[in-house]
Design a protein around this motif. Structure first.
Motif, PDB file in Angstrom:
ATOM      1  N   LEU A 219      -1.484   1.596  -8.875  1.00  0.00           N
ATOM      2  CA  LEU A 219      -0.737   0.617  -7.958  1.00  0.00           C
ATOM      3  C   LEU A 219      -2.222   0.373  -6.441  1.00  0.00           C
ATOM      4  N   GLN A 220      -2.916   1.693  -7.649  1.00  0.00           N
ATOM      5  CA  GLN A 220      -4.957   1.048  -6.641  1.00  0.00           C
ATOM      6  C   GLN A 220      -5.329   0.301  -6.859  1.00  0.00           C
ATOM      7  N   GLY A 221      -5.241  -0.621  -8.517  1.00  0.00           N
ATOM      8  CA  GLY A 221      -5.834  -1.312  -9.136  1.00  0.00           C
ATOM      9  C   GLY A 221      -5.368  -2.911  -8.146  1.00  0.00           C
ATOM     10  N   MET A 222      -3.919  -3.075  -8.112  1.00  0.00           N
ATOM     11  CA  MET A 222      -2.859  -3.432  -7.620  1.00  0.00           C
ATOM     12  C   MET A 222      -2.998  -4.719  -5.873  1.00  0.00           C
ATOM     13  N   LYS A 223      -2.606  -5.827  -6.471  1.00  0.00           N
ATOM     14  CA  LYS A 223      -3.383  -6.579  -5.582  1.00  0.00           C
ATOM     15  C   LYS A 223      -2.795  -6.331  -4.224  1.00  0.00           C
TER      16      LYS A 223
ATOM     17  N   HIS B 258      -2.482   6.484  -0.633  1.00  0.00           N
ATOM     18  CA  HIS B 258      -3.298   6.344  -1.614  1.00  0.00           C
ATOM     19  C   HIS B 258      -3.073   5.727  -2.926  1.00  0.00           C
ATOM     20  N   PHE B 259      -2.103   4.599  -3.531  1.00  0.00           N
ATOM     21  CA  PHE B 259      -2.098   3.512  -3.798  1.00  0.00           C
ATOM     22  C   PHE B 259      -1.494   2.450  -3.442  1.00  0.00           C
ATOM     23  N   GLN B 261      -4.665  -0.590  -1.600  1.00  0.00           N
ATOM     24  CA  GLN B 261      -6.393  -0.811  -0.886  1.00  0.00           C
ATOM     25  C   GLN B 261      -6.695  -0.306  -0.001  1.00  0.00           C
TER      26      GLN B 261
END
Lengths: 359, 359
Positions: A219-223, B258-259, B261
């Motif tokens: 999820l951190q890299g998710m748009k 945390h999930f 951006q």
């Protein structure tokens, strides 16, 4: 032959990339001859061939739609008008994924399964920022080899980076052509960065998001906002030792989906595990989509959304045209730049800038 | 006097609501007399008074900015240009919240604390859809009573529903006026539904989201994508028996954040508990904002974002102007409607519709 029939057959139209891109410094064919060739396109005949399912004709029709040659544009619209009455009968599925989620292998496995069920499947790609994402060029020739060879499939490679501008605006029209050619399932793949997901969401019935195990890291890299567009989430690569982790991730996503508003009114978005390697979960993914179709058609939102999408498409094309013709005007551009500088320096207010621009 | 000095003093400008709204059927003042009155506004003098911190002058200046009377518009821009060199020195904070989160009571408690710390605090509201959200009208007179009475505060009530169109477009300019008047902290409250959060995010440095305990239930009613705009989340009403539940909710939000951006590059968005009733957590909220300011100013993104916001504001005003003048043209409107019908009936393609419109 089979492995290639999905490639854009530019030669059939005598359109050289240089001509399409507007740089005609390289042309060697005499203009008269080229013109004569172009006039030879019999739109009625081409439309008939497309409807009969001739794949070379379908490729030719799409190349015509994508061409930026002014003469082709008119022919393309005539062709499209011929085919319009035969459009709208497919299920339109958008597919996106986090980087590394294995979109191509999923589409290959999922599409092949549908073909083997007797469905005709067309795969299109949308890449509004093709010049930025070089990755797709390399992949074009080798990806989806199995699916490309299936007689029920039509795989249109995404346009090569940099050669064609604004092709993404033609994906909707390409989709309509494929529907007229009798394709039952249209898979529209998002490629590249930027706004591609929103574009695709605006032209499909069902939007599928592919993720990997470990929701937190993913999820951190998710748009931003992408999960809220999805009608379904596939936790991909759920195979071998990865299965327990994938099950856990499915539960995590189900929990997050529970927090979000549904992407489609009347449908609770779901998360499912799948493996393209072990060919598991693909049938369940298709069942989910069929269940979605039944539910949303019952609520009559299916047709409502499609009409709304067409209306929005028209509105957005009008707005695009207004903005393009304003900002492509060289004088206006210079004026905007100068006023912007004055604004950023604090010399004039933003409102004064706008007033000056339109006075 | 103190409790009222924040109300829009329309009488000072002799602007009748009917005139502002463009419906001049009710006007009784002879035109000549009105004109004379308007010309009496000494912009230089008014600018000086605003800078000296005269609150009635500040109210008068904002009313001038919000007026849709063409003569006022020019005067407003002259005033703004006078004040531009003195703007930009505040911290701009956007505040939004889920329904029932207690935004007004938080702003009252938080703003009062800042005032008592010696800060000058201005509270503005943005409500792009004021005609839809009747709630704010009722609240205008009674809300933030304590803060309104504080000599360091300036509370501008949100515009009444339906009387003024497009006032939200003036919130940025109102903010600049308040900065020139020496306000250190600008709190911009989102009111109503729709796009207000995106508008506010586009004009502030720090965006604060107020939520209640029980993240699961809350998130279901939360607007799409709103959490991803937030630099900080306050779990409000963290008082009495509610404290353990609030702590749990803070942890849940921290996990969800945390999930996502970060809303601001280089800043990890935080969740904190607070109570306006027991006046707890308010200091911590302010410390978080100060820490944000330090961090983001060090990375130089602070100024970059502000310049980018101004540039985007200019661009969006140009686009608004293009779209408005097109779609407000009666002939164009009729033409669009007719073409849209032909498109929805499948008689012509969308591209043909656009070509016809601009041919």
């Amino acid at each position: 032959m089979d492995g290639r029939n999905s490639m854009p057959e530019r030669s059939a139209l005598e359109v050289k990339p240089g001509v399409e891109g507007g740089h005609d410094g390289m042309k060697v064919t005499p203009k008269k001859f080229r013109k004569k060739k172009q006039e030879q396109i019999d739109i009625q005949k081409l439309a008939g061939e497309v409807r009969e399912g001739a794949r070379t004709s379908l490729s030719k029709a799409i190349t015509l739609i994508e061409s930026s040659n002014p003469e082709h544009k008119e022919q393309a619209q005539n062709l499209l008008q011929e085919l319009l009455p035969y459009t709208g009968n497919s299920i339109r599925i958008g597919i996106t994924g986090v980087p590394g989620a294995g979109k191509s292998s999923f589409i290959e496995a999922f599409g092949s399964m549908l073909c083997n069920m007797g469905k005709k499947v067309a795969v299109l790609a949308i890449d509004p920022s093709s010049s930025l994402s070089g990755g797709s060029i390399l992949g074009d020739k080798t990806r989806m080899e199995e699916l490309s060879r299936n007689r029920n499939a039509f795989v249109r490679p995404s346009p090569s980076a940099g050669t064609l501008g604004g092709v993404h605006k033609k994906t909707r029209e390409t989709m309509l052509i494929c529907e007229a050619a009798g394709y039952d399932v249209i898979l529209i793949e998002t490629v590249g960065v930027g706004q591609s997901e929103t574009f695709v969401r605006g032209m499909v019935d069902f939007f599928l998001l592919l993720v990997l195990t470990g929701a937190g890291d993913e999820l951190q890299g998710m748009k931003k906002g992408i999960m809220e567009l999805a009608d379904g989430i596939i936790v991909h690569k759920s195979d071998g030792d990865n299965i327990p982790k994938a099950r856990k991730t499915v539960r995590e996503y189900m929990q997050i989906l529970h927090f979000l508003q549904p992407a489609t009114p009347g449908w609770m978005s779901k998360a499912l595990p799948a493996s393209s390697l072990e060919k598991t979960g693909l049938k369940e993914a298709w069942e989910m989509i069929c269940q979605f179709e039944t539910t949303i058609k019952e609520s009559s939102y299916w047709e409502t959304r499609r009409l709304e999408q067409t209306r929005e498409w028209f509105q957005s094309m009008i707005v695009d045209h207004l903005i393009d013709s304003f900002f492509n005007d060289r004088d206006k551009k210079t004026q905007v730049k100068a006023l912007e500088n004055a604004i950023l320096k604090g010399e004039i207010t933003v409102t004064q800038g706008v007033l000056k621009l339109f006075s």
